[in-house]
Design an enzyme around this catalytic site. Structure first.
Site, short mmCIF file in Angstrom:
data_model
loop_
_atom_site.label_atom_id
_atom_site.label_comp_id
_atom_site.label_asym_id
_atom_site.label_seq_id
_atom_site.Cartn_x
_atom_site.Cartn_y
_atom_site.Cartn_z
N LYS A 1 0.82 -1.22 0.00
CA LYS A 1 0.00 0.00 0.00
C LYS A 1 0.85 1.26 0.00
CE LYS A 1 -0.95 0.76 4.91
NZ LYS A 1 -2.02 0.86 5.90
N ASP A 2 2.17 1.12 0.27
CA ASP A 2 3.05 2.29 0.23
C ASP A 2 3.68 2.49 -1.14
OD1 ASP A 2 2.51 2.73 2.88
OD2 ASP A 2 4.26 1.64 3.60
N ARG B 1 -8.40 8.59 6.06
CA ARG B 1 -9.45 7.58 5.82
C ARG B 1 -9.93 7.01 7.15
NH1 ARG B 1 -9.08 2.31 6.25
NH2 ARG B 1 -6.80 2.26 6.25
N ARG B 2 -9.02 6.62 8.02
CA ARG B 2 -9.40 6.04 9.32
C ARG B 2 -10.07 7.08 10.21
NH1 ARG B 2 -3.56 2.98 9.81
NH2 ARG B 2 -4.11 1.07 8.68
N ARG C 1 2.24 10.20 15.10
CA ARG C 1 3.44 10.01 14.28
C ARG C 1 4.26 8.86 14.78
NH1 ARG C 1 0.76 14.69 13.95
NH2 ARG C 1 1.70 16.38 12.79
N ARG D 1 3.97 4.34 18.18
CA ARG D 1 2.54 4.71 18.31
C ARG D 1 1.89 3.89 19.43
NH1 ARG D 1 0.44 4.55 12.09
NH2 ARG D 1 2.45 4.95 11.13
N CYS E 1 -9.89 12.03 -8.82
CA CYS E 1 -10.15 12.98 -7.73
C CYS E 1 -9.01 13.07 -6.72
CB CYS E 1 -11.39 12.53 -6.98
SG CYS E 1 -12.70 12.15 -8.10
N1 LIG Z 1 3.07 3.41 5.98
C1 LIG Z 1 2.06 2.89 6.81
C2 LIG Z 1 1.99 1.40 6.70
N2 LIG Z 1 2.35 0.72 5.60
C3 LIG Z 1 2.07 -0.64 5.82
C4 LIG Z 1 1.55 -0.76 7.10
C5 LIG Z 1 1.06 -1.99 7.76
C6 LIG Z 1 1.25 -3.24 6.98
C7 LIG Z 1 0.39 -3.36 5.73
O1 LIG Z 1 -0.63 -2.68 5.54
O2 LIG Z 1 0.75 -4.21 4.91
C8 LIG Z 1 1.53 0.51 7.67
C9 LIG Z 1 1.14 0.84 9.07
C10 LIG Z 1 -0.37 0.88 9.24
O3 LIG Z 1 -1.11 1.17 8.29
O4 LIG Z 1 -0.78 0.58 10.37
#
Ligand SMILES: NCc1[nH]cc(CCC(=O)O)c1CC(=O)O
Length: 311
Positions: A79-80, A127-128, A145, A151, A237
């Site tokens: 997702k990154d 989003r959260r 952060r 965290r 968007c």
């Molecule tokens: N940069 C945030 C990030 N990137 C991947 C994860 C968790 C592991 C994943 O989603 O695969 C997280 C931390 C989170 O969202 O709690």
């Protein structure tokens, strides 16, 4: 042959990378792997939150090292990884996906219904923030952060009553922390959440064939649909959405939710499609969102994000 593997230096990234290497060693006996940690903007710029414009803050420097042949492949949280990675690179492998759920982490084992009135909830994701406010409009959501351990310590130290993280992160780290799993109905995840992306050079056939041995077909299909949706929405968007694709017994279902800035309005689309054409399904859902007016409910996301970042 020794493969050089690039990763961030966070505990989660190292845990993910060591897991990938152990899986690769099972399928490629005799191959050697050496980890090279690389610091990214996301690791150093702890001030700035994940604003929409800072795509690839946890990925760019590592993929640059792959492109420049300083390393053979990189292990990322999928997702990154932004959709527009360099054409000279490829996501050669998506191993078996972990849970895509978010979790609510508290010191005393509360869940979203039982956390105290006006509790302070930390998250680094707008989003959260919107999703939790829709269910508990009384709670105070604040940006948080740092890496996962940092965290969690802010909850233990009482700085937050709760934080929201990805279940995949705490399970990969083997963290024994009180948490409740949030449903993907109320908390549709970031596209690709819970999955890993192994990136190498698109012309490096030897590395690609070695990596492919731990590819998980179901996970690949699901994230391709989610990323196609995300590409479409980003190009349209450019604001965060929740999306989850599930591939099961020959069927592929994609569920996407987008929210208005204040979280009061939402659009959810659920569509099934051809399991062999996951990107088509993602694009079809994107088009449907555009047709029913996602642009209107998504307006002002940027202003809201700037406001939120100032908290
Ligand atoms: N940069 C945030 C990030 N990137 C991947 C994860 C968790 C592991 C994943 O989603 O695969 C997280 C931390 C989170 O969202 O709690």
């Amino acid at each position: 042959m020794t493969f050089l593997v690039g990763t961030r230096g966070s505990k989660l990234s190292l845990a993910q990378t060591n897991w990938v290497i152990s899986e690769l060693q099972k399928q490629n006996p005799g191959s050697e792997f050496e980890i090279k940690t690389i610091t990214t903007k996301g690791d150093t710029d702890t001030r700035a939150l994940f604003t929409i414009d800072q795509k690839g803050i946890f990925e760019k420097e590592i993929d640059k090292a792959v492109a420049e042949k300083q390393i053979d492949f990189a292990v990322h949280s999928l997702k990154d990884v932004p959709s527009d990675i360099s054409k000279s690179l490829t996501i050669a492998c998506v191993p078996k996906r972990e849970s895509a759920n978010d979790v609510l982490i508290t010191k005393d084992g509360f869940n979203l219904k039982t956390i105290p009135l006006n509790a302070v909830v930390g998250t680094s994701s707008l989003r959260r923030a919107v999703q939790v406010s829709r269910i508990r409009p009384d709670v105070v959501v604040k940006p948080v952060r740092g890496n996962i351990e940092t965290r969690i310590n802010k909850v233990i130290d009482g700085k937050f009553d709760a934080i929201i993280l990805a279940e995949a992160g705490i399970s990969r780290l083997g963290l024994d922390v009180k948490h409740s799993v949030l449903s993907t109905k109320d908390f549709p995840p970031s596209p690709g959440q819970g999955a890993l992306a192994i990136v190498c050079r698109a012309d490096d056939d030897k590395t690609i064939s070695m990596l492919k041995k731990i590819e998980d077909k179901k996970s690949r299909i699901e994230i391709e649909a989610e990323r196609a949706l995300s590409d479409y929405v980003e190009s349209g968007c450019r604001f965060p959405v929740g999306a989850l694709a599930i591939a099961n017994s020959g069927m592929l279902k994609l569920t996407v939710t987008a929210y208005s800035v204040d979280g009061k309005k939402s659009i959810t689309i659920e569509k099934t499609g051809d399991i062999d054409k996951p990107r088509n399904l993602g694009q079809d859902v994107g088009e449907e969102l555009q047709k029913i007016g996602i642009a209107e409910i998504a307006s002002n996301w940027r202003e809201s994000l700037d406001e939120w970042n100032k908290k």
